[in-house]
Design a protein around this motif. Sequence first.
Motif, PDB file in Angstrom:
ATOM      1  N   HIS A 172     -39.623 -29.599 -36.617  1.00 59.11           N
ATOM      2  CA  HIS A 172     -40.358 -30.553 -35.877  1.00 59.11           C
ATOM      3  C   HIS A 172     -39.739 -30.857 -34.366  1.00 59.11           C
ATOM      4  O   HIS A 172     -40.408 -30.834 -33.329  1.00 59.11           O
ATOM      5  CB  HIS A 172     -40.728 -32.063 -36.651  1.00 59.11           C
ATOM      6  CG  HIS A 172     -41.590 -31.762 -37.819  1.00 59.11           C
ATOM      7  ND1 HIS A 172     -42.218 -32.901 -38.456  1.00 59.11           N
ATOM      8  CD2 HIS A 172     -41.791 -30.709 -38.346  1.00 59.11           C
ATOM      9  CE1 HIS A 172     -42.717 -32.340 -39.573  1.00 59.11           C
ATOM     10  NE2 HIS A 172     -42.522 -31.109 -39.466  1.00 59.11           N
ATOM     11  N   GLN A 173     -38.459 -30.925 -34.300  1.00 60.36           N
ATOM     12  CA  GLN A 173     -37.684 -30.961 -33.171  1.00 60.36           C
ATOM     13  C   GLN A 173     -37.963 -29.955 -32.179  1.00 60.36           C
ATOM     14  O   GLN A 173     -38.189 -30.354 -31.162  1.00 60.36           O
ATOM     15  CB  GLN A 173     -36.403 -31.482 -33.431  1.00 60.36           C
ATOM     16  CG  GLN A 173     -35.375 -31.670 -32.260  1.00 60.36           C
ATOM     17  CD  GLN A 173     -35.842 -32.913 -31.390  1.00 60.36           C
ATOM     18  OE1 GLN A 173     -36.208 -33.988 -32.043  1.00 60.36           O
ATOM     19  NE2 GLN A 173     -35.825 -33.036 -30.353  1.00 60.36           N
ATOM     20  N   ASP A 174     -37.996 -28.767 -32.652  1.00 60.82           N
ATOM     21  CA  ASP A 174     -38.171 -27.521 -32.045  1.00 60.82           C
ATOM     22  C   ASP A 174     -39.287 -27.429 -31.488  1.00 60.82           C
ATOM     23  O   ASP A 174     -39.431 -26.960 -30.118  1.00 60.82           O
ATOM     24  CB  ASP A 174     -37.749 -26.265 -32.851  1.00 60.82           C
ATOM     25  CG  ASP A 174     -36.295 -26.122 -33.212  1.00 60.82           C
ATOM     26  OD1 ASP A 174     -35.453 -26.881 -32.441  1.00 60.82           O
ATOM     27  OD2 ASP A 174     -35.965 -25.657 -34.257  1.00 60.82           O
ATOM     28  N   ILE A 175     -40.492 -27.861 -32.207  1.00 59.35           N
ATOM     29  CA  ILE A 175     -41.747 -27.934 -31.681  1.00 59.35           C
ATOM     30  C   ILE A 175     -41.948 -28.780 -30.375  1.00 59.35           C
ATOM     31  O   ILE A 175     -42.483 -28.764 -29.346  1.00 59.35           O
ATOM     32  CB  ILE A 175     -42.844 -28.046 -32.799  1.00 59.35           C
ATOM     33  CG1 ILE A 175     -42.767 -27.019 -33.846  1.00 59.35           C
ATOM     34  CG2 ILE A 175     -44.333 -28.257 -32.113  1.00 59.35           C
ATOM     35  CD1 ILE A 175     -43.687 -27.231 -34.875  1.00 59.35           C
ATOM     36  N   ALA A 176     -41.392 -30.191 -30.693  1.00 63.29           N
ATOM     37  CA  ALA A 176     -41.358 -31.152 -29.716  1.00 63.29           C
ATOM     38  C   ALA A 176     -40.556 -30.705 -28.488  1.00 63.29           C
ATOM     39  O   ALA A 176     -41.226 -30.828 -27.392  1.00 63.29           O
ATOM     40  CB  ALA A 176     -40.693 -32.341 -30.218  1.00 63.29           C
ATOM     41  N   LEU A 179     -43.060 -28.485 -26.571  1.00 59.44           N
ATOM     42  CA  LEU A 179     -44.215 -28.844 -26.162  1.00 59.44           C
ATOM     43  C   LEU A 179     -44.046 -30.041 -25.205  1.00 59.44           C
ATOM     44  O   LEU A 179     -44.917 -30.911 -24.656  1.00 59.44           O
ATOM     45  CB  LEU A 179     -45.234 -29.202 -27.001  1.00 59.44           C
ATOM     46  CG  LEU A 179     -45.560 -28.225 -28.134  1.00 59.44           C
ATOM     47  CD1 LEU A 179     -46.747 -28.605 -28.968  1.00 59.44           C
ATOM     48  CD2 LEU A 179     -46.504 -26.913 -26.879  1.00 59.44           C
ATOM     49  N   HIS A 180     -42.639 -30.314 -24.893  1.00 60.13           N
ATOM     50  CA  HIS A 180     -42.402 -31.505 -24.076  1.00 60.13           C
ATOM     51  C   HIS A 180     -42.801 -32.877 -24.612  1.00 60.13           C
ATOM     52  O   HIS A 180     -43.218 -33.510 -23.896  1.00 60.13           O
ATOM     53  CB  HIS A 180     -42.885 -30.943 -22.673  1.00 60.13           C
ATOM     54  CG  HIS A 180     -41.852 -31.644 -21.607  1.00 60.13           C
ATOM     55  ND1 HIS A 180     -40.708 -32.007 -21.422  1.00 60.13           N
ATOM     56  CD2 HIS A 180     -42.432 -32.127 -20.370  1.00 60.13           C
ATOM     57  CE1 HIS A 180     -40.345 -32.308 -20.645  1.00 60.13           C
ATOM     58  NE2 HIS A 180     -41.379 -32.647 -19.749  1.00 60.13           N
ATOM     59  N   THR A 181     -42.553 -33.101 -25.879  1.00 55.57           N
ATOM     60  CA  THR A 181     -43.082 -34.273 -26.284  1.00 55.57           C
ATOM     61  C   THR A 181     -41.853 -34.806 -27.037  1.00 55.57           C
ATOM     62  O   THR A 181     -40.988 -34.163 -27.550  1.00 55.57           O
ATOM     63  CB  THR A 181     -44.285 -34.261 -26.775  1.00 55.57           C
ATOM     64  OG1 THR A 181     -45.025 -35.622 -27.231  1.00 55.57           O
ATOM     65  CG2 THR A 181     -44.525 -33.537 -28.095  1.00 55.57           C
ATOM     66  N   SER A 182     -42.175 -35.937 -28.240  1.00 55.01           N
ATOM     67  CA  SER A 182     -41.211 -36.477 -28.907  1.00 55.01           C
ATOM     68  C   SER A 182     -41.379 -35.947 -30.396  1.00 55.01           C
ATOM     69  O   SER A 182     -42.603 -35.447 -30.716  1.00 55.01           O
ATOM     70  CB  SER A 182     -41.400 -38.009 -29.045  1.00 55.01           C
ATOM     71  OG  SER A 182     -42.380 -38.313 -29.606  1.00 55.01           O
ATOM     72  N   ARG A 183     -40.392 -35.843 -31.277  1.00 53.80           N
ATOM     73  CA  ARG A 183     -40.522 -35.458 -32.641  1.00 53.80           C
ATOM     74  C   ARG A 183     -41.358 -36.182 -33.551  1.00 53.80           C
ATOM     75  O   ARG A 183     -42.146 -35.726 -34.188  1.00 53.80           O
ATOM     76  CB  ARG A 183     -39.208 -35.301 -33.087  1.00 53.80           C
ATOM     77  CG  ARG A 183     -39.081 -34.834 -34.721  1.00 53.80           C
ATOM     78  CD  ARG A 183     -37.593 -35.022 -35.241  1.00 53.80           C
ATOM     79  NE  ARG A 183     -37.382 -36.474 -35.373  1.00 53.80           N
ATOM     80  CZ  ARG A 183     -37.943 -37.452 -36.303  1.00 53.80           C
ATOM     81  NH1 ARG A 183     -38.899 -36.795 -37.074  1.00 53.80           N
ATOM     82  NH2 ARG A 183     -37.693 -38.553 -36.288  1.00 53.80           N
ATOM     83  N   VAL A 184     -41.402 -37.554 -32.951  1.00 51.28           N
ATOM     84  CA  VAL A 184     -42.086 -38.571 -33.640  1.00 51.28           C
ATOM     85  C   VAL A 184     -43.796 -38.431 -33.735  1.00 51.28           C
ATOM     86  O   VAL A 184     -44.469 -38.190 -34.523  1.00 51.28           O
ATOM     87  CB  VAL A 184     -42.007 -39.937 -33.438  1.00 51.28           C
ATOM     88  CG1 VAL A 184     -43.041 -40.925 -34.075  1.00 51.28           C
ATOM     89  CG2 VAL A 184     -40.703 -40.603 -33.711  1.00 51.28           C
ATOM     90  N   VAL A 185     -44.070 -37.994 -32.211  1.00 52.99           N
ATOM     91  CA  VAL A 185     -45.563 -37.346 -31.847  1.00 52.99           C
ATOM     92  C   VAL A 185     -45.822 -36.123 -32.545  1.00 52.99           C
ATOM     93  O   VAL A 185     -46.954 -36.095 -33.316  1.00 52.99           O
ATOM     94  CB  VAL A 185     -45.598 -37.396 -30.485  1.00 52.99           C
ATOM     95  CG1 VAL A 185     -47.041 -36.618 -30.094  1.00 52.99           C
ATOM     96  CG2 VAL A 185     -45.389 -38.625 -29.899  1.00 52.99           C
TER      97      VAL A 185
END
Length: 209
Positions: A172-176, A179-185
Amino acid sequence: MEKQLLHQKFSSAFDENLIKEIEKIGIVRTYQKDDIIIDINQTLKYIPLLLTGNIKILREDADGNELLIYFLEAGETCTMSLTCCLGTSKSKIRAVAEMDSELVMIPVEYMQKWFQTNASWRNFILESYQIRFDEMLEAIDSLAFMKMDERLHKYLLNKTELHESKTINVKHQDIAEDLHTSRVVISRLLKQLENENKIKLSRNKIEVL
């Protein structure tokens, strides 16, 4: 150099004389997943032609946050690195191996020479610019007009095409970061997509349905 692989990936784009020249002067390099191939502010002495694997091209803001611009697939080159070489400026992008990748590196002076003397090389470069330009427009449209859940779903679909598999091994962190956003999102939106029966989640794996 692996001549068969070079012919397989580039014979439709390059004439036979050009392929023979690449076989003579090209330098084959291999990179592992997550290796940095080109970094921001690096002086570029070679142009990469991708033989196997995938590469993601990233930009970085003033705070060091990365934004995914586009992916490169086998048989392609990075036009943003071409632009830097033509202008003799330093790299404005970071190229990172999305998976284990093999490239043939062309010295900059040949890239400039072939653009003047070889029609197949010139056409390849111009077509590459058009493809990348279209992809960057698409990236801008996504940022400007698409909601984050739509961007995320599109990102996952692109990943399945690149990896030729409906199941993606990704954190999830790699995707975040892409996409320039947070892992929580990202975690929240992935759960939302799962509830909509668009994906199936498991540990560090996502199956796109």
